[in-house]
Design a protein around this motif. Structure first.
Motif, PDB file in Angstrom:
ATOM      1  N   GLU A 100       0.829  -1.194   0.000  1.00 29.35           N
ATOM      2  CA  GLU A 100       0.000   0.000   0.000  1.00 29.35           C
ATOM      3  C   GLU A 100       0.871   1.255   0.000  1.00 29.35           C
ATOM      4  O   GLU A 100       1.873   1.318   0.706  1.00 29.35           O
ATOM      5  CB  GLU A 100      -0.889   0.009   1.253  1.00 29.35           C
ATOM      6  CG  GLU A 100      -1.843  -1.170   1.360  1.00 29.35           C
ATOM      7  CD  GLU A 100      -2.935  -1.136   0.308  1.00 29.35           C
ATOM      8  OE1 GLU A 100      -3.261  -0.033  -0.157  1.00 29.35           O
ATOM      9  OE2 GLU A 100      -3.437  -2.204  -0.049  1.00 29.35           O
ATOM     10  N   ARG A 101       0.484   2.259  -0.780  1.00 30.36           N
ATOM     11  CA  ARG A 101       1.252   3.503  -0.776  1.00 30.36           C
ATOM     12  C   ARG A 101       1.165   4.176   0.588  1.00 30.36           C
ATOM     13  O   ARG A 101       2.130   4.739   1.079  1.00 30.36           O
ATOM     14  CB  ARG A 101       0.729   4.444  -1.864  1.00 30.36           C
ATOM     15  CG  ARG A 101       1.201   4.048  -3.254  1.00 30.36           C
ATOM     16  CD  ARG A 101       1.022   5.209  -4.217  1.00 30.36           C
ATOM     17  NE  ARG A 101       1.564   4.882  -5.528  1.00 30.36           N
ATOM     18  CZ  ARG A 101       2.841   4.962  -5.855  1.00 30.36           C
ATOM     19  NH1 ARG A 101       3.713   5.336  -4.954  1.00 30.36           N
ATOM     20  NH2 ARG A 101       3.255   4.665  -7.059  1.00 30.36           N
ATOM     21  N   HIS A 102       0.005   4.132   1.218  1.00 32.83           N
ATOM     22  CA  HIS A 102      -0.145   4.788   2.512  1.00 32.83           C
ATOM     23  C   HIS A 102      -1.030   3.943   3.419  1.00 32.83           C
ATOM     24  O   HIS A 102      -1.985   3.325   2.967  1.00 32.83           O
ATOM     25  CB  HIS A 102      -0.798   6.170   2.370  1.00 32.83           C
ATOM     26  CG  HIS A 102       0.002   7.146   1.566  1.00 32.83           C
ATOM     27  ND1 HIS A 102       1.125   7.768   2.061  1.00 32.83           N
ATOM     28  CD2 HIS A 102      -0.159   7.616   0.312  1.00 32.83           C
ATOM     29  CE1 HIS A 102       1.610   8.576   1.142  1.00 32.83           C
ATOM     30  NE2 HIS A 102       0.860   8.492   0.064  1.00 32.83           N
ATOM     31  N   LEU A 103      -0.708   3.923   4.704  1.00 34.71           N
ATOM     32  CA  LEU A 103      -1.650   3.466   5.713  1.00 34.71           C
ATOM     33  C   LEU A 103      -2.340   4.722   6.228  1.00 34.71           C
ATOM     34  O   LEU A 103      -1.772   5.475   7.022  1.00 34.71           O
ATOM     35  CB  LEU A 103      -0.925   2.743   6.858  1.00 34.71           C
ATOM     36  CG  LEU A 103      -0.385   1.350   6.563  1.00 34.71           C
ATOM     37  CD1 LEU A 103       0.290   0.771   7.793  1.00 34.71           C
ATOM     38  CD2 LEU A 103      -1.493   0.414   6.093  1.00 34.71           C
ATOM     39  N   LYS A 104      -3.546   4.977   5.764  1.00 34.86           N
ATOM     40  CA  LYS A 104      -4.221   6.226   6.055  1.00 34.86           C
ATOM     41  C   LYS A 104      -5.097   6.089   7.294  1.00 34.86           C
ATOM     42  O   LYS A 104      -6.081   5.364   7.291  1.00 34.86           O
ATOM     43  CB  LYS A 104      -5.068   6.662   4.860  1.00 34.86           C
ATOM     44  CG  LYS A 104      -4.258   6.942   3.598  1.00 34.86           C
ATOM     45  CD  LYS A 104      -5.146   7.387   2.457  1.00 34.86           C
ATOM     46  CE  LYS A 104      -4.331   7.679   1.205  1.00 34.86           C
ATOM     47  NZ  LYS A 104      -5.194   8.073   0.058  1.00 34.86           N
ATOM     48  N   GLY A 105      -4.708   6.782   8.346  1.00 40.83           N
ATOM     49  CA  GLY A 105      -5.552   6.852   9.525  1.00 40.83           C
ATOM     50  C   GLY A 105      -5.308   5.745  10.525  1.00 40.83           C
ATOM     51  O   GLY A 105      -4.687   4.715  10.246  1.00 40.83           O
ATOM     52  N   ALA A 106      -5.834   5.971  11.718  1.00 41.72           N
ATOM     53  CA  ALA A 106      -5.636   5.041  12.829  1.00 41.72           C
ATOM     54  C   ALA A 106      -6.236   3.669  12.544  1.00 41.72           C
ATOM     55  O   ALA A 106      -5.688   2.638  12.951  1.00 41.72           O
ATOM     56  CB  ALA A 106      -6.233   5.636  14.105  1.00 41.72           C
ATOM     57  N   GLN A 107      -7.354   3.638  11.839  1.00 43.74           N
ATOM     58  CA  GLN A 107      -8.006   2.364  11.569  1.00 43.74           C
ATOM     59  C   GLN A 107      -7.160   1.487  10.647  1.00 43.74           C
ATOM     60  O   GLN A 107      -7.068   0.267  10.849  1.00 43.74           O
ATOM     61  CB  GLN A 107      -9.388   2.603  10.931  1.00 43.74           C
ATOM     62  CG  GLN A 107     -10.254   1.354  10.829  1.00 43.74           C
ATOM     63  CD  GLN A 107     -10.554   0.733  12.181  1.00 43.74           C
ATOM     64  OE1 GLN A 107     -10.714   1.445  13.174  1.00 43.74           O
ATOM     65  NE2 GLN A 107     -10.607  -0.594  12.224  1.00 43.74           N
ATOM     66  N   ALA A 108      -6.531   2.091   9.640  1.00 39.00           N
ATOM     67  CA  ALA A 108      -5.676   1.321   8.732  1.00 39.00           C
ATOM     68  C   ALA A 108      -4.460   0.776   9.466  1.00 39.00           C
ATOM     69  O   ALA A 108      -4.040  -0.364   9.232  1.00 39.00           O
ATOM     70  CB  ALA A 108      -5.238   2.200   7.561  1.00 39.00           C
ATOM     71  N   ILE A 109      -3.887   1.573  10.351  1.00 38.58           N
ATOM     72  CA  ILE A 109      -2.726   1.124  11.135  1.00 38.58           C
ATOM     73  C   ILE A 109      -3.137  -0.017  12.069  1.00 38.58           C
ATOM     74  O   ILE A 109      -2.419  -1.011  12.217  1.00 38.58           O
ATOM     75  CB  ILE A 109      -2.136   2.302  11.925  1.00 38.58           C
ATOM     76  CG1 ILE A 109      -1.561   3.337  10.955  1.00 38.58           C
ATOM     77  CG2 ILE A 109      -1.067   1.821  12.897  1.00 38.58           C
ATOM     78  CD1 ILE A 109      -1.095   4.609  11.621  1.00 38.58           C
ATOM     79  N   LYS A 110      -4.303   0.127  12.674  1.00 36.63           N
ATOM     80  CA  LYS A 110      -4.807  -0.924  13.568  1.00 36.63           C
ATOM     81  C   LYS A 110      -5.025  -2.232  12.802  1.00 36.63           C
ATOM     82  O   LYS A 110      -4.697  -3.317  13.289  1.00 36.63           O
ATOM     83  CB  LYS A 110      -6.109  -0.460  14.210  1.00 36.63           C
ATOM     84  CG  LYS A 110      -6.686  -1.445  15.219  1.00 36.63           C
ATOM     85  CD  LYS A 110      -7.940  -0.873  15.862  1.00 36.63           C
ATOM     86  CE  LYS A 110      -8.526  -1.874  16.878  1.00 36.63           C
ATOM     87  NZ  LYS A 110      -9.758  -1.320  17.501  1.00 36.63           N
ATOM     88  N   ALA A 111      -5.576  -2.121  11.588  1.00 37.43           N
ATOM     89  CA  ALA A 111      -5.811  -3.316  10.771  1.00 37.43           C
ATOM     90  C   ALA A 111      -4.498  -3.968  10.360  1.00 37.43           C
ATOM     91  O   ALA A 111      -4.391  -5.207  10.309  1.00 37.43           O
ATOM     92  CB  ALA A 111      -6.628  -2.939   9.536  1.00 37.43           C
ATOM     93  N   PHE A 112      -3.478  -3.168  10.061  1.00 38.88           N
ATOM     94  CA  PHE A 112      -2.167  -3.702   9.710  1.00 38.88           C
ATOM     95  C   PHE A 112      -1.573  -4.482  10.874  1.00 38.88           C
ATOM     96  O   PHE A 112      -1.060  -5.602  10.705  1.00 38.88           O
ATOM     97  CB  PHE A 112      -1.243  -2.546   9.320  1.00 38.88           C
ATOM     98  CG  PHE A 112       0.197  -2.935   9.130  1.00 38.88           C
ATOM     99  CD1 PHE A 112       0.561  -3.883   8.192  1.00 38.88           C
ATOM    100  CD2 PHE A 112       1.192  -2.337   9.887  1.00 38.88           C
ATOM    101  CE1 PHE A 112       1.892  -4.237   8.008  1.00 38.88           C
ATOM    102  CE2 PHE A 112       2.526  -2.681   9.704  1.00 38.88           C
ATOM    103  CZ  PHE A 112       2.872  -3.635   8.775  1.00 38.88           C
ATOM    104  N   ALA A 113      -1.665  -3.933  12.094  1.00 35.89           N
ATOM    105  CA  ALA A 113      -1.152  -4.628  13.275  1.00 35.89           C
ATOM    106  C   ALA A 113      -1.901  -5.939  13.502  1.00 35.89           C
ATOM    107  O   ALA A 113      -1.301  -6.960  13.851  1.00 35.89           O
ATOM    108  CB  ALA A 113      -1.267  -3.722  14.499  1.00 35.89           C
ATOM    109  N   TRP A 114      -3.208  -5.908  13.264  1.00 37.43           N
ATOM    110  CA  TRP A 114      -3.988  -7.139  13.426  1.00 37.43           C
ATOM    111  C   TRP A 114      -3.564  -8.198  12.423  1.00 37.43           C
ATOM    112  O   TRP A 114      -3.448  -9.385  12.764  1.00 37.43           O
ATOM    113  CB  TRP A 114      -5.484  -6.838  13.261  1.00 37.43           C
ATOM    114  CG  TRP A 114      -6.314  -8.094  13.270  1.00 37.43           C
ATOM    115  CD1 TRP A 114      -6.737  -8.800  14.343  1.00 37.43           C
ATOM    116  CD2 TRP A 114      -6.792  -8.815  12.121  1.00 37.43           C
ATOM    117  NE1 TRP A 114      -7.450  -9.902  13.951  1.00 37.43           N
ATOM    118  CE2 TRP A 114      -7.497  -9.938  12.593  1.00 37.43           C
ATOM    119  CE3 TRP A 114      -6.691  -8.610  10.748  1.00 37.43           C
ATOM    120  CZ2 TRP A 114      -8.101 -10.846  11.730  1.00 37.43           C
ATOM    121  CZ3 TRP A 114      -7.289  -9.528   9.892  1.00 37.43           C
ATOM    122  CH2 TRP A 114      -7.994 -10.625  10.379  1.00 37.43           C
TER     123      TRP A 114
END
Length: 353
Positions: A100-114
């Protein structure tokens, strides 16, 4: 054409426009070809505890068999490798690259960690069942973000409810953090070809509009000559640059002419593998499709070190006699042996005349 050294000035702002790039394939190939070198750059503390004399075993089939919810339509590259640690025990490395070019926002970062946690849990479960182990296997998870910034060096997945739950902490490498360390990448590149892949990715990030990439791409090609790679390494690295820093179709003839001009300018030939058909089909380690015109001059010592490292990676630990033979070789011998290595199925094949 005058090319500015990117390490001497701040990078220009990103250009308007967008490009449809295939970063999945070159990163997969780069990790397969230069896994140890990638770990050395991206996770140096981990690199120091691995016994690199023992060949790395990639577990692609095992990884492909793990069904991760939400993975189907995501652009990611995963490599699962079994390595031997210096203490004699085994460990598994999961390198997870988000395209992904960007992890946009807290929700995207949270999903990546999951997703990282989900991979880890399922891999551990599969290894335990397959190998009939009663203890969790040791897994080092590493997340690599190609363009996102501000995520941090570490992420935590937390799942808690009524005092119960789990917490999973793992390191993250933002590739953009290397932009300010460009001089370091150039210093490392002669002994670590993976540094060139990072440099190419940074250039692609900086110039998302393909039409603005011709100058930066030519500069990377010009720099390859300075690194003294054996021919087959130069071919592989050149093609990774080709794959990552793509141009518009109508610019390719101009690029080819510029590369040929660089060859004449230096009275020697660059690797001119402009053969797109072979690149589009993909290439595996040791497969060279195209032409190598002339010789690539460089440090004999550097060529010897790279050849020895490749031999050890494919055939395992070497004897002192083999190491001394390589170190004492002439430039011509090293070139011959490096080309022999491409098709070698056993160590003796490398040293044939």
């Amino acid at each position: 054409m005058t090319l500015r050294n990117p390490s001497r000035s701040a990078p220009p702002p990103k250009q308007d426009g967008s490009a449809s790039d295939d970063f999945d394939s070159p990163w997969k190939q780069g990790l397969e070809l230069y896994f140890a070198q990638a770990v050395e750059l991206l996770a140096p503390s981990l690199y120091r505890i691995i016994d690199w004399q023992v060949p790395v075993v990639f577990l692609d089939k095992e990884l492909q068999a793990i069904d991760i919810p939400g993975k189907k339509h995501r652009r990611i590259v995963d490599k699962l490798a079994q390595v031997r640690l210096r203490d004699g025990s085994d460990a598994w490395l999961l390198v997870h690259v988000e395209i992904e070019r960007h992890l946009k926002g807290a929700q995207a970062i949270k999903a990546f960690a999951w997703r990282m946690y989900e991979y880890r849990f399922r891999i551990q479960s599969r290894i335990m069942v397959q190998r009939q182990q009663d203890q969790l296997p040791r897994i080092y998870s590493l997340g690599v973000l190609l363009e996102s910034q501000g995520v941090g060096k570490e992420l935590i997945h937390t799942d808690e409810y009524l005092g119960q739950g789990v917490q999973f902490r793992f390191p993250v490498v933002e590739l953009e953090s290397w932009r300010s360390r460009w001089d370091e990448l150039e210093t490392l590149a002669p002994s670590n070809p993976f540094a060139v892949l990072i440099m190419a990715q940074l250039r692609a990030n900086q110039y998302p509009n393909k039409r603005t990439r011709l100058g930066p791409k030519l500069q990377l090609v010009r720099q390859l000559r300075q690194y003294g790679y054996p021919p087959h390494i130069a071919v592989q690295v050149y093609r990774l640059v080709e794959w990552v820093v793509t141009l518009e179709k109508d610019q390719e003839p101009e690029f080819v002419r510029a590369v040929q001009a660089l060859s004449k300018e230096n009275e020697m030939s660059y690797v001119t593998l402009i053969e797109r058909a072979g690149r589009d089909k993909g290439f595996a380690e040791g497969q060279i499709e195209g032409q190598i015109e002339g010789k690539i001059q460089g440090s004999v010592e550097g060529q010897a070190k790279l050849l020895l490292r490749l031999i050890q990676r494919r055939f395992g630990p070497t004897t002192d006699d083999v190491a001394q033979r390589i170190q004492a070789a002439t430039a011509a011998q090293l070139e011959t042996w490096s080309l022999n290595f491409v098709d070698a199925t056993e160590l003796d094949d490398v040293f044939r005349d």
